[in-house]
Motif scaffolding. Sequence first.
Motif, PDB file in Angstrom:
ATOM      1  N   PRO A 218      51.105  51.965  37.760  1.00 24.57           N
ATOM      2  CA  PRO A 218      51.118  51.049  36.719  1.00 24.57           C
ATOM      3  C   PRO A 218      52.161  50.080  37.060  1.00 24.57           C
ATOM      4  O   PRO A 218      53.429  50.248  37.219  1.00 24.57           O
ATOM      5  N   SER A 219      51.618  48.732  37.102  1.00 24.73           N
ATOM      6  CA  SER A 219      52.588  47.608  37.566  1.00 24.73           C
ATOM      7  C   SER A 219      52.608  46.471  36.314  1.00 24.73           C
ATOM      8  O   SER A 219      51.436  46.118  35.785  1.00 24.73           O
ATOM      9  N   THR A 220      53.637  45.810  36.558  1.00 22.17           N
ATOM     10  CA  THR A 220      53.628  44.461  35.676  1.00 22.17           C
ATOM     11  C   THR A 220      53.268  43.423  36.466  1.00 22.17           C
ATOM     12  O   THR A 220      53.045  43.426  37.774  1.00 22.17           O
ATOM     13  N   VAL A 221      53.046  42.258  35.859  1.00 25.65           N
ATOM     14  CA  VAL A 221      52.580  40.903  36.497  1.00 25.65           C
ATOM     15  C   VAL A 221      53.755  40.420  37.607  1.00 25.65           C
ATOM     16  O   VAL A 221      53.346  40.330  38.670  1.00 25.65           O
TER      17      VAL A 221
ATOM     18  N   ALA B 100      53.483  40.221  41.557  1.00 21.41           N
ATOM     19  CA  ALA B 100      53.585  39.117  42.098  1.00 21.41           C
ATOM     20  C   ALA B 100      54.730  38.981  43.246  1.00 21.41           C
ATOM     21  O   ALA B 100      54.660  38.515  44.253  1.00 21.41           O
ATOM     22  N   GLY B 101      55.712  39.968  42.997  1.00 21.78           N
ATOM     23  CA  GLY B 101      56.749  40.202  44.048  1.00 21.78           C
ATOM     24  C   GLY B 101      56.223  41.069  45.380  1.00 21.78           C
ATOM     25  O   GLY B 101      56.641  40.553  46.435  1.00 21.78           O
TER      26      GLY B 101
ATOM     27  N   THR C  91      51.773  34.019  42.866  1.00 22.22           N
ATOM     28  CA  THR C  91      52.536  33.412  41.764  1.00 22.22           C
ATOM     29  C   THR C  91      52.036  34.305  40.463  1.00 22.22           C
ATOM     30  O   THR C  91      50.988  34.881  40.667  1.00 22.22           O
ATOM     31  N   PRO C  92      52.784  34.409  39.506  1.00 20.40           N
ATOM     32  CA  PRO C  92      52.273  35.387  38.175  1.00 20.40           C
ATOM     33  C   PRO C  92      51.044  34.794  37.903  1.00 20.40           C
ATOM     34  O   PRO C  92      50.437  35.723  37.290  1.00 20.40           O
TER      35      PRO C  92
ATOM     36  N   HIS D  79      43.845  37.243  38.732  1.00 20.47           N
ATOM     37  CA  HIS D  79      42.877  38.347  39.319  1.00 20.47           C
ATOM     38  C   HIS D  79      42.880  39.465  38.422  1.00 20.47           C
ATOM     39  O   HIS D  79      41.973  40.047  38.307  1.00 20.47           O
ATOM     40  N   LEU D  80      44.117  39.851  37.919  1.00 21.12           N
ATOM     41  CA  LEU D  80      43.834  40.871  36.815  1.00 21.12           C
ATOM     42  C   LEU D  80      42.898  40.647  35.628  1.00 21.12           C
ATOM     43  O   LEU D  80      42.253  41.746  35.154  1.00 21.12           O
ATOM     44  N   ASP D  81      42.731  39.638  34.978  1.00 18.22           N
ATOM     45  CA  ASP D  81      41.461  39.206  34.275  1.00 18.22           C
ATOM     46  C   ASP D  81      40.243  39.649  34.646  1.00 18.22           C
ATOM     47  O   ASP D  81      39.565  40.105  33.913  1.00 18.22           O
ATOM     48  N   SER D  82      39.992  39.262  36.227  1.00 14.20           N
ATOM     49  CA  SER D  82      38.617  39.616  36.516  1.00 14.20           C
ATOM     50  C   SER D  82      38.620  41.205  36.522  1.00 14.20           C
ATOM     51  O   SER D  82      37.567  41.929  36.721  1.00 14.20           O
ATOM     52  N   LEU D  83      39.836  41.644  37.026  1.00 14.49           N
ATOM     53  CA  LEU D  83      39.848  43.541  37.250  1.00 14.49           C
ATOM     54  C   LEU D  83      39.307  44.068  35.993  1.00 14.49           C
ATOM     55  O   LEU D  83      38.776  45.101  35.706  1.00 14.49           O
ATOM     56  N   VAL D  84      40.139  43.470  35.001  1.00 19.59           N
ATOM     57  CA  VAL D  84      40.042  44.265  33.633  1.00 19.59           C
ATOM     58  C   VAL D  84      38.401  43.950  33.229  1.00 19.59           C
ATOM     59  O   VAL D  84      37.838  44.720  32.708  1.00 19.59           O
ATOM     60  N   ALA D  85      37.935  42.807  33.424  1.00 13.42           N
ATOM     61  CA  ALA D  85      36.625  42.495  32.818  1.00 13.42           C
ATOM     62  C   ALA D  85      35.612  43.452  33.704  1.00 13.42           C
ATOM     63  O   ALA D  85      34.428  43.890  33.136  1.00 13.42           O
ATOM     64  N   ASP D  86      35.947  43.756  34.950  1.00 14.34           N
ATOM     65  CA  ASP D  86      34.851  44.663  35.788  1.00 14.34           C
ATOM     66  C   ASP D  86      35.389  46.128  35.525  1.00 14.34           C
ATOM     67  O   ASP D  86      34.812  46.849  36.285  1.00 14.34           O
TER      68      ASP D  86
END
Length: 257
Positions: A32-35, A39-40, A45-46, A52-59
């Motif tokens: 589990p990772s933070t934004v 990014a690092g 960029t954050p 990309h996380l929004d898309s992965l959550v939606a999927d």
Amino acid sequence: MKNVAEPPRDDLATGERSTRNRVARSILDHGPSTVTDLAGRLGLTPAAVRRHLDSLVADNVVEARDQRVYGARTRGRPAKVFALTDCGRDAFDQSYDTLAADALRWIAEQAGGDEAVMAFARHRLAAQAEAYRAAVEAADPAHRTEALARALTADGYAATARNAPVGEQLCQHHCPVAHVAEQFPQLCEAETEVFSRLLGTHVQRLATIAHGDGVCTTFVPKTAERASNPNPRHPSDQHQPSASVSTSASKAGRNPA
């Protein structure tokens, strides 16, 4: 005028998918990772990571959680971390096929060879067939192949039923156990037996994905026997196969000559 430096839309889409996969892979590798973590690690960029996380959550590939805090908690809300869902983990190779094949190989070597593997395959299908039987028996006799296809689709087999000369074809466009069935055709044979019992007639397996075909195809004839048998035998009756079932099952997982 189109900017010649602008990449085609297909290339843009491919690049987006590639970066999205990198984000998911980074979570798999590091937990589990933070934004900020992502990014690092990925040099993004954050804002790009969040997109990309929004898309992965939606999927349903990742999900957001509150970050666990060990020791004394600081003020403020805990940071959000993103972790893979079960669906997301399944998207990566976790050697389940190898594990299943190794287990069946051990059964064959330690518990009675091919007959033991066949007994396991029948046992596995018996519980699965209960849901299929309910769907088939609730359908009109003329539409039972279609009802079975819908039940199989709900289990991930992407099945369809279509008319064919003097019968129907039950097509499974996906097989979750295809790689294991390549080595153990008993899985296909047991499935063919179940189809025969559910539909109340002999069936013939014409092609399988495990054998290298594009689709698992089973021929279901329209016969007087099927019309006069609206209540096929219970699929758990694995020890009394009819002669027609045995003949059909012997061809499961193999193309006809």
